[in-house]
Every structure is written in structure tokens, then in C-alpha cells.
Design a protein around this motif. Structure first.
Motif, PDB file in Angstrom:
ATOM      1  N   THR A 291       0.841  -1.202   0.000  1.00 23.61           N
ATOM      2  CA  THR A 291       0.000   0.000   0.000  1.00 23.61           C
ATOM      3  C   THR A 291       0.875   1.251   0.000  1.00 23.61           C
ATOM      4  O   THR A 291       2.026   1.235   0.435  1.00 23.61           O
ATOM      5  N   MET A 292       0.295   2.372  -0.454  1.00 22.13           N
ATOM      6  CA  MET A 292       1.067   3.594  -0.648  1.00 22.13           C
ATOM      7  C   MET A 292       1.523   4.230   0.667  1.00 22.13           C
ATOM      8  O   MET A 292       2.430   5.054   0.663  1.00 22.13           O
ATOM      9  N   SER A 293       0.928   3.821   1.788  1.00 20.51           N
ATOM     10  CA  SER A 293       1.357   4.385   3.077  1.00 20.51           C
ATOM     11  C   SER A 293       2.793   4.023   3.417  1.00 20.51           C
ATOM     12  O   SER A 293       3.408   4.621   4.303  1.00 20.51           O
ATOM     13  N   GLY A 341      -2.621  -5.016  -1.865  1.00 17.53           N
ATOM     14  CA  GLY A 341      -2.737  -3.565  -1.855  1.00 17.53           C
ATOM     15  C   GLY A 341      -2.009  -2.853  -2.971  1.00 17.53           C
ATOM     16  O   GLY A 341      -1.982  -1.617  -3.006  1.00 17.53           O
ATOM     17  N   GLY A 342      -1.427  -3.555  -3.921  1.00 20.21           N
ATOM     18  CA  GLY A 342      -0.680  -2.933  -5.008  1.00 20.21           C
ATOM     19  C   GLY A 342      -1.316  -3.173  -6.359  1.00 20.21           C
ATOM     20  O   GLY A 342      -2.165  -4.058  -6.515  1.00 20.21           O
ATOM     21  N   ILE A 343      -0.904  -2.363  -7.344  1.00 21.88           N
ATOM     22  CA  ILE A 343      -1.364  -2.537  -8.720  1.00 21.88           C
ATOM     23  C   ILE A 343      -0.226  -3.184  -9.511  1.00 21.88           C
ATOM     24  O   ILE A 343       0.840  -2.598  -9.695  1.00 21.88           O
ATOM     25  N   VAL A 344      -0.471  -4.398  -9.943  1.00 24.03           N
ATOM     26  CA  VAL A 344       0.540  -5.166 -10.670  1.00 24.03           C
ATOM     27  C   VAL A 344       0.708  -4.590 -12.073  1.00 24.03           C
ATOM     28  O   VAL A 344      -0.250  -4.109 -12.692  1.00 24.03           O
ATOM     29  N   ALA A 345       1.937  -4.635 -12.565  1.00 24.29           N
ATOM     30  CA  ALA A 345       2.233  -4.131 -13.913  1.00 24.29           C
ATOM     31  C   ALA A 345       1.291  -4.751 -14.941  1.00 24.29           C
ATOM     32  O   ALA A 345       1.068  -5.967 -14.940  1.00 24.29           O
ATOM     33  N   GLY A 346       0.701  -3.911 -15.779  1.00 20.36           N
ATOM     34  CA  GLY A 346      -0.223  -4.390 -16.791  1.00 20.36           C
ATOM     35  C   GLY A 346      -1.668  -4.386 -16.349  1.00 20.36           C
ATOM     36  O   GLY A 346      -2.564  -4.739 -17.125  1.00 20.36           O
ATOM     37  N   HIS A 347      -1.917  -4.017 -15.078  1.00 24.85           N
ATOM     38  CA  HIS A 347      -3.274  -3.955 -14.549  1.00 24.85           C
ATOM     39  C   HIS A 347      -3.596  -2.520 -14.139  1.00 24.85           C
ATOM     40  O   HIS A 347      -2.700  -1.694 -13.931  1.00 24.85           O
ATOM     41  N   LYS A 383       2.969  -0.866  -8.537  1.00 23.80           N
ATOM     42  CA  LYS A 383       2.568   0.450  -8.043  1.00 23.80           C
ATOM     43  C   LYS A 383       1.898   0.307  -6.678  1.00 23.80           C
ATOM     44  O   LYS A 383       0.953  -0.471  -6.513  1.00 23.80           O
ATOM     45  N   LEU A 384       2.426   1.011  -5.678  1.00 22.26           N
ATOM     46  CA  LEU A 384       1.812   0.966  -4.351  1.00 22.26           C
ATOM     47  C   LEU A 384       0.467   1.682  -4.393  1.00 22.26           C
ATOM     48  O   LEU A 384       0.330   2.762  -4.977  1.00 22.26           O
ATOM     49  N   TYR A 385      -0.526   1.082  -3.734  1.00 18.78           N
ATOM     50  CA  TYR A 385      -1.856   1.675  -3.780  1.00 18.78           C
ATOM     51  C   TYR A 385      -2.576   1.422  -2.452  1.00 18.78           C
ATOM     52  O   TYR A 385      -2.170   1.925  -1.426  1.00 18.78           O
ATOM     53  N   GLY A 386      -3.611   0.626  -2.417  1.00 25.73           N
ATOM     54  CA  GLY A 386      -4.360   0.373  -1.204  1.00 25.73           C
ATOM     55  C   GLY A 386      -5.745  -0.154  -1.531  1.00 25.73           C
ATOM     56  O   GLY A 386      -6.083  -0.348  -2.700  1.00 25.73           O
ATOM     57  N   PRO A 387      -6.618  -0.390  -0.542  1.00 25.52           N
ATOM     58  CA  PRO A 387      -6.362  -0.275   0.904  1.00 25.52           C
ATOM     59  C   PRO A 387      -5.666  -1.517   1.465  1.00 25.52           C
ATOM     60  O   PRO A 387      -5.238  -2.387   0.700  1.00 25.52           O
ATOM     61  N   THR A 388      -5.595  -1.582   2.806  1.00 21.98           N
ATOM     62  CA  THR A 388      -4.932  -2.709   3.480  1.00 21.98           C
ATOM     63  C   THR A 388      -5.965  -3.767   3.834  1.00 21.98           C
ATOM     64  O   THR A 388      -6.661  -3.661   4.848  1.00 21.98           O
ATOM     65  N   LEU A 412       1.300 -18.560   7.876  1.00 21.51           N
ATOM     66  CA  LEU A 412       1.200 -17.370   7.026  1.00 21.51           C
ATOM     67  C   LEU A 412       1.840 -16.202   7.763  1.00 21.51           C
ATOM     68  O   LEU A 412       1.411 -15.834   8.854  1.00 21.51           O
ATOM     69  N   LEU A 413       2.879 -15.628   7.165  1.00 15.03           N
ATOM     70  CA  LEU A 413       3.554 -14.451   7.706  1.00 15.03           C
ATOM     71  C   LEU A 413       3.086 -13.230   6.935  1.00 15.03           C
ATOM     72  O   LEU A 413       3.310 -13.129   5.733  1.00 15.03           O
ATOM     73  N   ILE A 414       2.411 -12.302   7.626  1.00  8.96           N
ATOM     74  CA  ILE A 414       1.936 -11.064   7.009  1.00  8.96           C
ATOM     75  C   ILE A 414       2.807  -9.911   7.495  1.00  8.96           C
ATOM     76  O   ILE A 414       2.967  -9.707   8.707  1.00  8.96           O
ATOM     77  N   LEU A 415       3.359  -9.173   6.554  1.00  2.97           N
ATOM     78  CA  LEU A 415       4.189  -8.014   6.873  1.00  2.97           C
ATOM     79  C   LEU A 415       3.439  -6.766   6.416  1.00  2.97           C
ATOM     80  O   LEU A 415       3.106  -6.633   5.231  1.00  2.97           O
ATOM     81  N   THR A 416       3.152  -5.851   7.346  1.00  2.00           N
ATOM     82  CA  THR A 416       2.316  -4.699   7.021  1.00  2.00           C
ATOM     83  C   THR A 416       2.758  -3.463   7.780  1.00  2.00           C
ATOM     84  O   THR A 416       3.364  -3.570   8.863  1.00  2.00           O
TER      85      THR A 416
END
Length: 532
Positions: A291-293, A341-347, A383-388, A412-416
Motif C-alpha cells: 500500500t502507498m502508506s 494492496g498494489g497494482i501489478v504491472a499491466g493492470h 505500483k503501491l496503492y491500497g487499501p490494506t 502465514l507471515l503477514i508483513l504490514t
């Protein structure tokens, strides 16, 4: 607490050691060190010295405390020694360095590897066998038994009022009462209530060690009369099911009767070692906040900034500190890696569960190095975006956990860097996940307060979703990165609850360690697991 800490005994043997002596074989000894994070070594034990032997089987075992949440690096240094008082002056034969978790996670807890001299040449092989020390003092014998055609000691006045005593036969020739059943009045074919008795107290924890069973007729007015007795073992009762009683010494009862065992087994409290050393794998997924934060990755102040000097950002430190421990317990060393939370290249829209390697059907990478490479590549193209939102990656992991083999547990390891925006959906997903063989570890990166993460941790009570369904068990552990002194300290904090979570699941779902198949061992009930 049983199951969560243990001491491991390491038995060491070598084969085909090169000779360091011109006229005879080497005189080997093995020194074992633990290597600290700063590279320093500290001796934890050494074997005995064996003269003139190229295939030593050392009898002295090395005792080391097993800490699941720590990367315990061990060095096995085999040397040729002429004077046992000057071991360190001996000639180097060869050594290996590995983690304790690698030894335990090898097939049946046994690791074989090549010894190498510091010049790189192979100098023989070494085998290290692990064994858990103690840990069986809490074994309980569970018994359902009944009397069959017991002798009547009350004559024409009625029938015997039988009870049974189990008695320890001590080495000094004395006997100690360990258990007495209830009395059943006026019945020559009594069925006593099921009971448990400590194997340690009754027969020193040994299935083939004899104890005494006595059957008595209770007489409240005078002295109790013995109906009969037998010396037996757990194994005999389990195999024969029915054993005939002997008359009391000096008695004249021709047929005292018999005891039939309808059900008998050993309730054994499992340990993490029981599962890991018998092939239970920990499979790992990592989900990373895009995410963009987090800030523009090109900005040195960004949490995702890849530093040109090679030092690690908080995301990298967390994934290495936790990942390098967990991956030791996975046979193929592969890690599924997702972003959210991100926009993948091509999307054009944000995704809340996308594979960093671009392959949703096979999102795995090889080891921690592959994890780092996938993360760094994705940071440069996403591209960083959001939400979380956490729910999609948790649901993805639930599907993977359901596909796992019986002897596997998923982490499951979540890093935020911030609190979630899909709180209710995440709670619902965690409640679902609590019924599956999985745990969720959350590391908070950056300086946020992470109030919602503390709530998800569940330490203050079980999570309840909007429909009123409560989590089956606590499966979430949250730790803010800034609370840790190092990546090693972070790993210790976030992995501390994982062994108990695994044991709770296995006991609740009666998934016994593989080595218990066709054995008399059963798992304790859920009450014990809930107390972990």
C-alpha cells in the motif's frame, strides 16, 4: 509446560575418517559448538576419545536445549587427538555446520553429511541422531476392566464386594499401592469405572516392567479378603485381554476368577519434537503490504526502500529473521509469496492477493534467497496503492492448508505497515482459519500503533465474527518490528506461540505423530490442549 520445551540428546558417529597418523588410524573425538549470531563459537559438549578408529560410534551424547523460535547453529568438529588433555592441539579431520532444526527435521531426526577439512577436501562422513530427553513422565495408562466369575468370599451371606488394587513392585522388594478402584457391592462379575494411572508411578514408565494386580472383597465389618492376584505388565494386559488370578498365599480357593481388560492404552502428551522428527512439515507463505502508506520505494525514507549499501529494510529483516527458521522444517524449502494492496504491472486496479513471481498456480520461490529476490523485483514493478485488506491472503492460505498432507502445518507471515481496512472480513477469515492446520503471524513494520492488530492477536479472548461464530483456537501472533532488538529477537517473539498452536490443532483433531501408528499411544483430550 509439556510439549513446549525440551532437551535433545545428540548421538554422533562417523565413517571412513581419513587417517592423520602415518602408522595407524586416527584417534578421533568430536567437539560440538553453538555459533552465536555474531559468529562466535561456544562449546556445548564433546564426545569421548576413541583410539585407532576410522568408524567411531561415540557413546557420549550431547545434551542441548531445543528452542524452536531460535536459529541454533551447531558446529561438529572432528579431530585426531594424541593427548586427551590437549584436545584443541589435535589435528583437524573435518567438520560440518548445520542447524539443530535441520537435524530434527531430517527423516526420523537423523542427519548424515560429509565432513570437510578447512581446505575443502572431504574427510569422511558424520551421522547425528537426535532423541528427546525425558518427556514421558506424564504417560498415563488408561484401563477399562471387569472381573469374570470371581470367587465368592461371603458364602451364603451374599456375594463378594470386589475392588482392584494396582501395586508397584519396587527394586528393594517392597510394594507400594498406586491405585484402587471403587468397590462394587454383591457382584461376582463386576465392571469397574474406567481409570487412569501414572505409568511412571506404576512401572517406571516401562511397558514390559511387572506390577501387581490384586482383587479384594471389601468387608466393612471385619478384614477385607483377597480374592486373587497376578503379576503382569502393560504389554501382557494389552495382548492377552484376560488374565487368570492366583489364589492368595495359603488360600484354598481353586478358581479365584479372572480379570478381563476391555480397553487399555497409554495417553501420551505429545511434544513438538514428536511431530517434527516424524515428518511433520511446516509450510510457509509470506504476504507483503504494497500500500502507498509505505512511501515511494525510490525515497530513502520509504519502508520499501532497497538500500544500495546492502543493509536491509524492516521488511527484509522480518522476512529473513522468521523465514530462515521456518524454512528449515519444510522439505522442499519453498515459500509461497504474495503481495496485497498494489497494482501489478499491466493492470489498472489494486489486487489484494497477487503472487510476486507472477504465477498464481505456482506462487512459490526457493528459500529465503528466492523470497528476497521476488520481493525486490516486485517492488520495482508494482505500483503501491491500497487499501490494506488481509482477508484475501488469509482465504488463499486456508485453501492451501486444506490441500496439505495430514502431517503438515501451514504458517502465514503477514508483513504490514498499518491497520486493516477490512476488519470484519479479516475476523471472519481468521475464525475460519482457526479450524485448519495453520497459524497467522503478523509483523507490524514502521511506527504505527497497530491497534487493530493487537485485537486480532486474540490474547484477550477468542475472536467472534459478525454472525456470532467464535474462533476455535488462538492462531494469530502480532509483534511490532520496533519492539525487537534484532531480526533474531523478532523471530523469537513472533514464533514463541507457534508450537502450542500446532499442538492444540493436532490434539483436537487427533492427528498423532507418524511414529505412533500401530502403537498403544493416544493423544490427550482437548482440555489439555486448551491449557497450553
Amino acid at each position: 509446560m509439556p510439549g513446549l520445551t525440551s532437551h535433545i540428546l545428540l548421538t554422533i558417529s562417523c565413517k571412513d575418517l581419513v587417517s592423520k597418523d602415518y602408522t595407524s588410524k586416527s584417534d578421533p573425538i568430536c567437539i560440538v559448538y553453538e555459533r552465536a549470531a555474531d559468529g562466535a563459537k561456544q562449546e556445548v559438549g564433546r564426545t569421548e576419545w576413541i583410539k585407532d578408529c576410522k568408524d567411531p560410534v561415540f557413546q557420549t551424547r550431547i545434551d542441548i536445549q531445543y528452542l524452536f523460535e531460535k536459529k541454533q547453529r551447531l558446529v561438529f568438529d572432528v579431530r585426531d587427538v594424541d593427548d586427551p588433555k590437549k584436545v584443541l592441539d589435535g589435528d583437524e579431520i573435518g567438520s560440518i555446520e548445520c542447524t539443530l532444526s535441520k537435524i530434527i527435521g531430517s527423516v526420523k531426526g537423523k542427519l548424515t553429511d560429509k565432513l570437510k577439512h578447512s581446505n575443502g577436501k572431504e574427510t569422511g562422513s558424520i551421522t547425528i541422531m537426535s532423541e528427546e530427553q525425558g518427556g514421558r513422565d506424564k504417560d498415563l495408562m488408561y484401563v477399562e476392566m471387569r472381573g469374570v466369575k470371581l470367587a465368592n468370599k461371603d458364602g451364603f451371606m451374599g456375594k463378594s464386594d470386589p475392588y482392584v488394587k494396582l501395586i508397584k513392585l519396587r527394586k528393594d522388594g517392597q510394594m507400594t499401592d498406586v491405585h484402587r478402584t471403587e468397590t462394587i457391592d454383591n457382584d461376582l462379575n463386576p465392571k469397574w469405572k474406567p481409570f487412569t494411572v501414572s505409568m511412571k508411578d506404576l512401572c517406571n514408565g516401562k511397558q514390559d516392567e511387572k506390577f501387581k494386580l490384586e482383587c479384594w472383597d471389601e468387608d466393612t465389618a471385619t478384614k477385607d479378603d483377597m480374592i486373587g492376584w497376578i503379576e503382569t505388565t502393560f504389554n501382557e494386559l494389552a495382548q492377552k485381554k484376560t488374565v487368570g488370578l492366583n489364589d492368595r498365599p495359603g488360600g484354598n480357593t481353586k478358581e479365584p476368577g479372572s480379570i478381563t481388560v476391555d480397553r487399555i492404552h497409554i495417553i501420551r502428551y505429545p511434544t513438538l519434537y514428536d511431530y517434527i522428527s516424524n515428518g511433520c512439515e511446516l509450510t510457509v507463505s509470506v504476504a507483503i503490504d504494497f500500500t502507498m502508506s509505505n512511501g515511494d520505494p525510490a525515497d530513502p525514507n520509504s519502508l520499501h526502500y532497497i538500500r544500495p549499501d546492502g543493509s536491509l529494510n524492516q521488511y527484509e529483516q522480518a522476512m529473513i529473521g522468521v523465514g530462515e527458521i521456518l524454512v528449515e522444517y519444510d522439505q522442499d524449502k519453498k515459500i509461497a509469496v504474495y503481495g496485497f494492496g498494489g497494482i501489478v504491472a499491466g493492470h489498472s486496479e489494486a489486487s489484494h492477493c497477487f503472487p510476486l513471481n507472477g504465477n498464481m498456480k505456482d506462487p512459490e520461490v526457493l528459500g529465503v534467497d528466492g523470497l528476497l529476490a521476488a520481493y525486490r523485483s516486485a517492488i520495482s514493478s508494482t505500483k503501491l496503492y491500497g487499501p490494506t485488506n488481509f482477508a484475501p491472503v488469509i482465504q488463499q492460505t486456508i485453501m492451501h492448508a486444506r490441500e496439505c498432507k495430514k502431517q503438515a502445518y501451514h504458517v502465514l507471515l503477514i508483513l504490514t505497515d498499518g491497520d486493516i481496512t477490512d476488519k470484519q472480513e479479516t475476523i471472519k477469515a481468521i475464525v475460519q482459519a482457526s479450524h485448519e492446520p495453520m497459524s497467522v503471524i503478523i509483523v507490524g513494520v514502521g511506527e504505527e500503533t497497530f491497534e487493530e492488530m493487537v485485537m486480532l492477536d486474540g490474547d484477550n479472548g477468542r475472536l467472534v465474527d459478525e454472525s456470532g461464530k467464535a474462533s476455535d483456537r488462538d492462531i494469530v501472533q502480532f509483534v511490532p518490528f520496533v519492539s525487537a532488538k534484532s531480526k533474531e529477537d523478532l523471530a523469537s517473539k513472533v514464533l514463541g506461540e507457534l508450537p502450542a498452536q500446532l499442538l492444540k490443532y493436532m490434539c483436537k483433531h487427533q492427528r498423532v505423530p507418524a511414529s505412533w501408528a500401530n502403537s498403544p499411544y493416544v493423544l490427550p483430550g482437548g482440555d489439555w490442549a486448551r491449557g497450553l
